[in-house]
Every structure is written in structure tokens, then in C-alpha cells.
Write an enzyme that holds these catalytic residues in place. Structure first.
Site, PDB file in Angstrom:
ATOM      1  N   HIS A  95       4.877   2.403  -7.943  1.00 41.41           N
ATOM      2  CA  HIS A  95       3.962   1.253  -7.999  1.00 41.41           C
ATOM      3  C   HIS A  95       3.113   1.317  -9.272  1.00 41.41           C
ATOM      4  O   HIS A  95       2.890   0.313  -9.936  1.00 41.41           O
ATOM      5  CB  HIS A  95       2.978   1.278  -6.816  1.00 41.41           C
ATOM      6  CG  HIS A  95       3.595   1.052  -5.475  1.00 41.41           C
ATOM      7  ND1 HIS A  95       3.590   1.999  -4.489  1.00 41.41           N
ATOM      8  CD2 HIS A  95       4.204  -0.036  -4.944  1.00 41.41           C
ATOM      9  CE1 HIS A  95       4.170   1.523  -3.402  1.00 41.41           C
ATOM     10  NE2 HIS A  95       4.556   0.291  -3.652  1.00 41.41           N
ATOM     11  N   GLN A 141       7.879  -9.156   7.949  1.00 38.76           N
ATOM     12  CA  GLN A 141       9.098  -8.696   7.277  1.00 38.76           C
ATOM     13  C   GLN A 141       9.669  -7.434   7.925  1.00 38.76           C
ATOM     14  O   GLN A 141      10.649  -6.880   7.459  1.00 38.76           O
ATOM     15  CB  GLN A 141       8.871  -8.493   5.782  1.00 38.76           C
ATOM     16  CG  GLN A 141       8.056  -7.277   5.387  1.00 38.76           C
ATOM     17  CD  GLN A 141       7.834  -7.205   3.884  1.00 38.76           C
ATOM     18  OE1 GLN A 141       7.067  -7.971   3.318  1.00 38.76           O
ATOM     19  NE2 GLN A 141       8.510  -6.282   3.209  1.00 38.76           N
ATOM     20  N   GLY A 167       0.818  -1.213   0.000  1.00 35.60           N
ATOM     21  CA  GLY A 167       0.000   0.000   0.000  1.00 35.60           C
ATOM     22  C   GLY A 167       0.848   1.257   0.000  1.00 35.60           C
ATOM     23  O   GLY A 167       2.018   1.222  -0.375  1.00 35.60           O
ATOM     24  N   GLY A 172      10.067  -3.732  -8.454  1.00 36.62           N
ATOM     25  CA  GLY A 172      10.919  -2.581  -8.751  1.00 36.62           C
ATOM     26  C   GLY A 172      12.373  -2.853  -8.380  1.00 36.62           C
ATOM     27  O   GLY A 172      12.662  -3.553  -7.410  1.00 36.62           O
ATOM     28  N   GLU A 173      13.276  -2.259  -9.172  1.00 41.95           N
ATOM     29  CA  GLU A 173      14.712  -2.464  -8.914  1.00 41.95           C
ATOM     30  C   GLU A 173      15.245  -1.593  -7.777  1.00 41.95           C
ATOM     31  O   GLU A 173      16.405  -1.711  -7.425  1.00 41.95           O
ATOM     32  CB  GLU A 173      15.506  -2.203 -10.198  1.00 41.95           C
ATOM     33  CG  GLU A 173      15.320  -3.330 -11.201  1.00 41.95           C
ATOM     34  CD  GLU A 173      16.160  -3.170 -12.446  1.00 41.95           C
ATOM     35  OE1 GLU A 173      16.482  -2.016 -12.809  1.00 41.95           O
ATOM     36  OE2 GLU A 173      16.476  -4.209 -13.058  1.00 41.95           O
TER      37      GLU A 173
HETATM   38  O1  PAF Z   1       8.257  -4.449  -1.755  1.00 42.20           O
HETATM   39  C1  PAF Z   1       7.235  -4.583  -1.042  1.00 42.20           C
HETATM   40  O2  PAF Z   1       6.361  -3.731  -1.006  1.00 42.20           O
HETATM   41  C2  PAF Z   1       7.103  -5.820  -0.166  1.00 42.20           C
HETATM   42  O3  PAF Z   1       8.332  -6.225   0.305  1.00 42.20           O
HETATM   43  C3  PAF Z   1       6.357  -6.962  -0.852  1.00 42.20           C
HETATM   44  C4  PAF Z   1       7.101  -7.479  -2.070  1.00 42.20           C
HETATM   45  C5  PAF Z   1       4.973  -6.509  -1.267  1.00 42.20           C
HETATM   46  C6  PAF Z   1       6.202  -8.128   0.128  1.00 42.20           C
HETATM   47  O4  PAF Z   1       5.505  -7.755   1.265  1.00 42.20           O
END
Ligand code: PAF
Length: 280
Positions: free
Chosen positions: A37, A61, A31, A147-148
Site C-alpha cells: 500500500h 465485497q 486498512g 496494485g497488480e
Molecule cells: O483492494 C482493496 O483493498 C479493495 O478491494 C478496494 C479497492 C479498496 C475496494 O474496497
């Protein structure tokens, strides 16, 4: 745009679409959507019949609880942005839906997770691996777009797909930058006005590092970058590393035939920013 919060509804709906022969392009997000994005989504929409986006702030994470708490969330604005790129399906699950039980899965990403972001954020890439694998399993996309800017995450996901033989094409997409060079990130929203003014300096230094790579050795380039930040008190550099573009292992000597990037993580006030630049 259809919005689903349940795994089974999403799976069933997408299965009917696959049965009709439609292809699925998938963009997983947490989000706080921005132009970076939206670029991934436009490309996914262009290259597939259906665009599926997930919004899920993945708690496992985040190694820093404050970071998780402060992560920007604004689903209503996100939904409007998704409509603007003609998103077909939004998967918007709650934490309990994604993790009804304690997560015990441990991936072995090898050296890839022991450097840079992996070293600075213990457990982070395992959390990314768990959620992305689960999202792939739910959406079964033909292609997934990343994205890189999060180059190491991209490398981890390629490794995950290869280790688990997941039938998805991982599509890397170039970094999208603001006009002043700052890499787009959901975290930019948390910068104060003053910090936002300073932030483009990160990319300026990376560009200078690239120019200097014509005549400086690897060690000197690293020193140069650190020096550039030494009298800028607002920045606290966590690392600057030169690493190869596949395994992301540190490079001690630049060679024309080894693709090399410069990676940086910087704290600007309370916001941690990352960026990278291709050197070779
Ligand atoms: O890059 C992100 O936004 C997150 O790490 C992802 C790939 C959606 C995993 O939660």
C-alpha cells in the site's frame, strides 16, 4: 493529516483544494496497511499535489462472512503509516455513512467477472464496483492507484471507469513482494508461523511455470503447476489459470502477440492467497 468520516466534509474540503488548482492522487484501501500500500501512496504523493487515502472494510465485497469478520483491522497503526508517507487526507467512514440504504446496484462487467476471482467469489466484484464508484464520486481524484496483485480487480475498475465515463486516470502499480517472494497482502498477517514459511512456495512455482513456458504448451504448464502442489498438503489450489491481460479470458495456446499472465488462488490453512506472474 486531516481525517474525515463524513462524505460531505470530505467532498467540501477536497472541492476547496481543487478550486485552488491542486491535483488529487487517491489510494483506496481496506486498512491493515503494508509496504505494498505504502508504495502506491508514495507514487500517488509524488505524482499529485495531494494524497488522499480511504480506509473502509467494504462489507458488500465479502462473499464469506467469516472472511469479513477476520479481516485484520488496526486503524491506529494504519494512521502512523499514513503519516510516514505524508498522507494529506484520510477518509475513514463507517458502514452506515457509505451505505445508508440497502445496495441494489448491479453492474454488468461481462466475461471479466465470470472467471477466476469472479467465479470463485460471487458478488465480490459488484461490491468492489459499488464502493470504488462511490469513493471516486466523493474524492473526485485525478489519478487512482491500484496494485497488480489484484489484477482482475484492476481490470474491473478500468472497465467501471470506461462504462461510467468516470474522469479519473487508473494507475496500475507492480506487485510488491517480501524478500522471499511472497506477494504483500493484508491477509499474510493471518498466516501461522509455519504457513508463513511455506507461503513463498507459491511464487516459486509461478516463476518455474514462467520458465517452463519457453518449451511447454499452455495445458502442460497448468498441469505442471497443479502437480507442484500435489504433495504439499498445506496448500489447497483453488485455480491456476493462464489468461490474457485485457479481458482475462483463458488462453489455450500461448502466442507471442497475446499478453498472457498466470493467475493462482491458493488456500494455505484458513488463509486464501492470490498471486500472478506475466508469462508473455
Ligand atoms: O483492494 C482493496 O483493498 C479493495 O478491494 C478496494 C479497492 C479498496 C475496494 O474496497
Amino acid at each position: 493529516m486531516k481525517t474525515f468520516s463524513k462524505i460531505t466534509d470530505t467532498r467540501d474540503y477536497l472541492q476547496t483544494k481543487r478550486d485552488q488548482g491542486l491535483t488529487v492522487g487517491f489510494v483506496p484501501t481496506m486498512g491493515a496497511l503494508h509496504e505494498g500500500h505504502l508504495e502506491l501512496m508514495r507514487r500517488a504523493k509524488n505524482e499529485n499535489d495531494l494524497l488522499v487515502v480511504s480506509i473502509f472494510v467494504n462489507p458488500i465485497q465479502f462473499n464469506n462472512p467469516e472472511d469479513l469478520l477476520k479481516y485484520p483491522r488496526d486503524v491506529e497503526t494504519d494512521k502512523k503509516l499514513l503519516e510516514s508517507v505524508n498522507c494529506d487526507i484520510l477518509f475513514l467512514p463507517e458502514v452506515e455513512e457509505m451505505y445508508p440504504e440497502e445496495v441494489t446496484k448491479k453492474y454488468e462487467f461481462g466475461n471479466l467477472e465470470n472467471v477466476m476471482e469472479g467465479a470463485s467469489r460471487p458478488g465480490h466484484f459488484n461490491g468492489v464496483g459499488v464502493v470504488v464508484s462511490k469513493l471516486f464520486d466523493i474524492c473526485i481524484p485525478n489519478r487512482a492507484y491500484f496494485g497488480e496483485k489484484d489484477y482482475q480487480q484492476l481490470a474491473i475498475i478500468k472497465k467501471l471507469v470506461s462504462m461510467e465515463s468516470i474522469p479519473v486516470e487508473v494507475v496500475p502499480c507492480s506487485i510488491v513482494r517480501e524478500n522471499d517472494g511472497l506477494a504483500m497482502s493484508s491477509r499474510n498477517e493471518r498466516l501461522t508461523k509455519e504457513e508463513r514459511k511455506s507461503a513463498p512456495y507459491i511464487f516459486e512455482v509461478l516463476q518455474e511455470a514462467k520458465e517452463n513456458s519457453e518449451f511447454l504448451c499452455a495445458n502442460r504448464i497448468k498441469q505442471f503447476v497443479i502437480n507442484q502442489f500435489s504433495d504439499r498438503e498445506e496448500f489447497d489450489v483453488e485455480y491456476f489459470e493462464l489468461a490474457d491481460d485485457v479481458d482475462l479470458q483463458p488462453i489455450t495456446s500461448l502466442k507471442k502477440d497475446i499478453g498472457t499472465l498466470g493467475f493462482i488462488a491458493v488456500n494455505l490453512g484458513k488463509v486464501r492467497l492470490i498471486d500472478n506472474i506475466r508469462i508473455i
